[in-house]
Design a protein around this motif. Structure first.
Motif, PDB file in Angstrom:
ATOM      1  N   ASN A   1       0.832  -1.207   0.000  1.00 18.37           N
ATOM      2  CA  ASN A   1       0.000   0.000   0.000  1.00 18.37           C
ATOM      3  C   ASN A   1       0.865   1.254   0.000  1.00 18.37           C
ATOM      4  OD1 ASN A   1      -3.040   0.795   0.468  1.00 18.37           O
ATOM      5  ND2 ASN A   1      -1.819   2.186   1.720  1.00 18.37           N
ATOM      6  N   LEU A   2       1.955   1.243   0.745  1.00 18.10           N
ATOM      7  CA  LEU A   2       2.850   2.403   0.763  1.00 18.10           C
ATOM      8  C   LEU A   2       3.524   2.594  -0.591  1.00 18.10           C
ATOM      9  CD1 LEU A   2       4.574   2.054   4.260  1.00 18.10           C
ATOM     10  CD2 LEU A   2       2.682   3.545   3.623  1.00 18.10           C
ATOM     11  N   MET A   3       3.814   1.502  -1.264  1.00 14.15           N
ATOM     12  CA  MET A   3       4.475   1.603  -2.558  1.00 14.15           C
ATOM     13  C   MET A   3       3.533   2.172  -3.624  1.00 14.15           C
ATOM     14  SD  MET A   3       6.490  -1.383  -4.658  1.00 14.15           S
ATOM     15  CE  MET A   3       7.630  -1.584  -3.274  1.00 14.15           C
ATOM     16  N   SER A   4       2.257   1.774  -3.578  1.00 14.83           N
ATOM     17  CA  SER A   4       1.318   2.207  -4.612  1.00 14.83           C
ATOM     18  C   SER A   4       0.641   3.537  -4.296  1.00 14.83           C
ATOM     19  CB  SER A   4       0.242   1.143  -4.832  1.00 14.83           C
ATOM     20  OG  SER A   4      -0.470   0.909  -3.628  1.00 14.83           O
ATOM     21  N   CYS A   5       0.484   3.839  -3.029  1.00 15.17           N
ATOM     22  CA  CYS A   5      -0.265   5.050  -2.656  1.00 15.17           C
ATOM     23  C   CYS A   5       0.556   6.057  -1.862  1.00 15.17           C
ATOM     24  CB  CYS A   5      -1.494   4.679  -1.824  1.00 15.17           C
ATOM     25  SG  CYS A   5      -2.654   3.596  -2.663  1.00 15.17           S
ATOM     26  N   GLY A   6       1.585   5.596  -1.167  1.00 11.75           N
ATOM     27  CA  GLY A   6       2.356   6.509  -0.330  1.00 11.75           C
ATOM     28  C   GLY A   6       1.851   6.520   1.088  1.00 11.75           C
ATOM     29  N   THR A   7       2.448   7.367   1.892  1.00 12.16           N
ATOM     30  CA  THR A   7       2.077   7.416   3.309  1.00 12.16           C
ATOM     31  C   THR A   7       0.809   8.216   3.547  1.00 12.16           C
ATOM     32  OG1 THR A   7       3.487   9.347   3.633  1.00 12.16           O
ATOM     33  CG2 THR A   7       4.440   7.185   4.110  1.00 12.16           C
ATOM     34  N   ARG A   8       0.486   9.139   2.654  1.00 10.48           N
ATOM     35  CA  ARG A   8      -0.689   9.995   2.847  1.00 10.48           C
ATOM     36  C   ARG A   8      -1.654   9.837   1.684  1.00 10.48           C
ATOM     37  NH1 ARG A   8       3.683  12.900   4.745  1.00 10.48           N
ATOM     38  NH2 ARG A   8       3.505  13.683   6.873  1.00 10.48           N
TER      39      ARG A   8
END
Length: 304
Positions: free
Chosen positions: A229-236
């Protein structure tokens, strides 16, 4: 001799008269006897007992009155609390129904701008749960001064292309820390997310659970690892909804749509990282909130 006898008689008579006259006074003022003390003490004790009994009864009456008043107050407070609880429950149901209508475009049309820290912004149109990308420009309605106007809906000036629901948009989340299935040099649990399309009141967390718990719990959501999820969307992640209701939406919900063009605003934003998961949600169009949470135009430069 006769004179002496006469004087003696007179003296005796005087003594008897004085004695008879002074005897009542002497009896009145002489020190009381033991029986008189007992009688007086008994009378005083009876008076004290009567007084104490009267005072005790007054105290009991006062306590009973206070108790009755307290019971009545507690009953009124409970009735008020139950009424408030019901009203809060009704409002929560309406709020959730409205948020679901906004997020799914039910009884109206929703446009949503999706901003993340790892890719370009995306703009979608949602109708009855179906997502479309506008290959062109989305034109929102223009407010009219006519109070009898119909609420217009946004239009795509260009081509609408059917799309899947944006994978970076979700309305609630469950975090799982699962027991690793493969042996490692250092014990470290895997982080998985259950991304759900419906709104939950609280952020749920499961720690040190088998992977099967993730599957059993997340039957109506999508499962992603935190790393993916962090790779595809980022932290925010921020989803900025604008909802245009039609006549099918209940009137008591339409009154929440207070924008000048009759629309509703809803912002759902998430911060996801290995150390924290936070949700920010508001129904108003708070630009300061968006600036604080995610700097527009700098989303690619923000560090993950």
């Amino acid at each position: 001799m006769i004179i002496l006898l006469l004087i003696l008689i007179i003296q005796q008579s005087c003594c008897n008269w004085v004695s008879e006259w002074l005897t009542p006074l002497e009896m009145q003022y002489k020190e009381p006897s033991e029986n008189q003390f007992l009688d007086q003490n008994k009378w005083s004790q009876q008076n004290v007992e009567l007084s104490l009994a009267k005072d005790s009864q007054d105290v009991m009456d006062d306590l009973l009155a206070v108790k009755l008043k307290l019971v009545s107050t507690l009953k009124s407070a409970k009735e008020l609390a139950d009424t408030l609880k019901k009203q809060i429950g009704d409002i929560e149901i309406k709020e959730r129904y409205l948020k679901e209508a906004i997020a799914y475009g039910k009884s109206g049309v929703t446009t949503v701008n999706v901003l993340t820290t790892s890719r370009d912004p995306q703009t979608y149109i949602i109708r009855d749960g179906y997502w479309y990308i506008c290959d062109g420009v989305v034109q929102n309605s223009i407010a009219s001064e006519n109070i009898f106007r119909e609420i217009s809906i946004p239009k795509c000036i260009g081509q609408e292309i059917p799309s899947i629901r944006d994978p970076c948009v979700f309305n609630s989340i469950i975090k799982f820390e699962t027991i690793p299935t493969t042996r490692r040099a250092i014990y470290e649990e895997d982080n998985f997310l259950c991304l759900k399309p419906n709104f939950n009141l609280t952020l749920e967390k499961y720690q040190s659970v088998p992977k099967q718990v993730v599957y059993d719990t997340c039957k109506k959501g999508s499962i992603k690892s935190l790393a993916d999820n962090l790779m595809s969307c980022g932290t925010r992640i921020l989803a900025d909804y604008t909802y245009y209701p039609n006549r099918k939406l209940p009137t008591d919900l339409q009154e929440y749509c207070t924008e000048i063009d009759g629309s509703c605003k809803l912002i759902v934003a998430w911060h996801l990282s290995n150390s924290s998961i936070e949700n920010h949600e508001t129904i108003s169009n708070d630009k300061a909130f968006k600036r604080t949470f995610l700097k527009m135009g700098l989303f690619k430069q923000m560090k993950v």
